[in-house]
Scaffold this motif. Structure first.
Motif: not given
Lengths: 362, 362
Positions: B103, B158-159, B162, B172, B174, B177-178, B281
């Motif tokens: 994360t 974050g990038r 990934t 991941n 984050a 993202r999930e 996000i």
């Protein structure tokens, strides 16, 4: 001086099953606590801390089979088990209409008392050795307490608190000087029995400074038998761990004494501030509990505690204080010398969170 | 991407009264959580944090009457509400048989993920801005995580996460993202309804960095209505607070936008690390919840947060993080400008403990 309840009346009035729907704090046992009116209770949500299976805390090779559990007291408000005793004592002090509260402290107790005093709207006064952990002193300050530091040990802070209490008309909640804190700590034993489905483990390992946690739990088990809430379960072996640099109870145990000689003040050295207590005021009761339960007392080094802080974090994701880590060091030692075996059901009391230590160097 | 449950089937199978005897963790709602097998659950005792009446948190003159409550998330394992999302996400990842978890973090999330990964026996990897709080980084390290620091903000971390997830085959987790972390955070809303006796307060004040706590609670309320566990109670006003130095949601709200423009990275400045999130996000979902509930969004200064850390400690004995203190600053502001009145039942989400900040200077 310990509180007594009419247990035979309660035995007729209440079944243990009634507890299950009650709030998840130590006040679920209010019939066994020394506060009469619900509106006097000063609660921040203390108690009913989780009892967690933690087999990977065992040494390598035993992780598949070890029957080891953790009672995670670091999830209490203020970050330690001290919240329990102070919630009980400050609540009762509030009910009695005191003008303010005072305690000597080696660390967490002062912070906990100050938090509950703030919650109750009562003035708080704390006396502490000048080498008490900065984080604890800062915490007490934040809660609005007046803090007086002195050169010396917790025993000296105790004498100063007695003086200040008289001078200022404050209620002194120093360990076992009043009967209420131990009642709060007793709830650790009540919860353990309830969380295990009304039985007790093979052994309990507890880090003893003042040691009233042990006195409290021992009283809890006795009350639970009187109530008929515990029946067949044998009593657990009570195992007390202290720091090598300050181990009066261990010394007394090894000498077969029924009371402990105070540790020489100038030789009391350990970074685990909660264990830097040269003279446990409940010494006789603690030694009696160890003896009656076929328990034992042992000391571990600061280095072992530090290693075990890392081990608990890496193995099970638990961030604990040095005092708490002492129980894990003791567990490993007792497995190594065959005083315990992996299939003994053992409960480690992780008495405090390691969060406040994150600011320390290293 | 949000998890869906067969709520009409559950409505027929289960009554809300069945919850009352269950363990005091967020897993009491396991039918509404995305983990299928009980043995996959990685728990450290997260959730069922206390809901505490705290009238003295109100400004002077309103302390007798204020209907203000605190949900004390600092009593979670790892010291913050982040434990909930990570307990859910790591449990599900474990169930799916992943190789490890990763994360990006501005602070507490990395520590929380690392703790649950340790509990699960999974490798953990954390990416973080180099100015993330030392205590959080140290905490993640203690739990055994690999930590990669970088020059930049949480969005840059974050990038990087990934990238590393692909390179190393890590799952991941984050934010959003999930679908699992938000399910864990949802339990804050489930608990609030249960603790209030199956109704909701007039307003909720929540500090929004990524803001998925708000998204989660909003989803919780919707599910509770679908289940018939909430009926007549109107929805609470959802009030979001951010830091003056990084307030993309507040800016969007003030402009009447349905989505937020990212805050310029080089201008994102606040000491409340959990609020230093230039781009939420879940921005659309959050703004929608505020709009649908007649809520609002406002920002407060770091100075106000610091004052409120002291106020909460002195008034009610609660030691909280800067992010949590932002809710109290917002409460005072909204009372002052008559957006709220003292008899509105308001719940402040104290998202994190102040224990880890005790090591900071000052």
């Amino acid at each position: 001086m310990l509180a007594q309840y009419d247990l035979s009346a309660l035995k007729n009035e209440m079944r243990r099953e009634e507890l299950s729907g009650r709030p998840a704090t130590m006040w679920r046992y209010h019939e066994l606590l020394p506060v009469r009116t619900p509106q006097s209770v000063q609660s921040l949500g203390e108690g009913m801390t989780p009892l967690l299976p933690a087999p990977r805390l065992a040494p390598k090779g035993l992780k598949q089979t070890a029957q080891v559990f953790v009672k995670d007291e670091g999830q209490n408000p203020t970050g330690s088990f001290k919240a329990r005793g102070m919630s009980a004592a400050v609540s009762r002090a509030f009910e009695l209409g005191v003008r303010g509260v005072i305690t000597p402290t080696a660390g967490n107790a002062g912070a906990a008392m100050s938090a509950y005093a703030a919650r109750a709207g009562l003035p708080a006064y704390v006396t502490a050795p000048e080498d008490a952990p900065q984080a604890c002193i800062k915490q007490a300050h934040l809660y609005g307490a007046e803090v007086e530091l002195l050169a010396g040990l917790i025993s000296d802070a105790g004498r100063l608190a007695t003086e200040r209490a008289i001078q200022r008309g404050l209620f002194n909640v120093a360990t076992l000087r009043e009967p209420y804190r131990v009642e709060g700590k007793k709830t650790m034993g009540l919860e353990l029995a309830e969380q295990l489905g009304w039985r007790l483990p093979t052994a309990i390992i507890y880090p003893a400074g003042g040691g009233t946690g042990v006195v409290g739990m021992w009283k809890a088990f006795s009350e639970l038998y009187s109530l008929g809430w515990l029946t067949e379960s044998p009593l657990p072996r009570m195992i007390v761990v202290q720091a090598e640099g300050c181990a009066p109870l261990v010394q007394a145990w090894n000498q077969g004494s029924t009371e402990a000689t105070p540790w020489p003040s100038d030789q009391a050295t350990t970074q685990a501030a909660g264990l830097r207590v040269p003279s446990a005021i409940g010494d006789r009761l603690i030694l009696q509990a160890i003896r009656e339960s076929a328990g034992t007392a042992l000391s571990v080094s600061d280095e072992e505690m530090k290693q075990m802080v890392h081990y608990a974090a890496q193995q099970e994701g638990m961030l604990i204080s040095l005092e708490a880590a002492a129980t894990l060091a003791a567990y490993h030692r007792l497995l190594a010398n065959n005083s315990l075996s992996a299939d003994d059901e053992v409960v480690l009391f992780f008495t405090g969170s390691g969060l406040a230590d994150l600011g320390l160097p290293g």
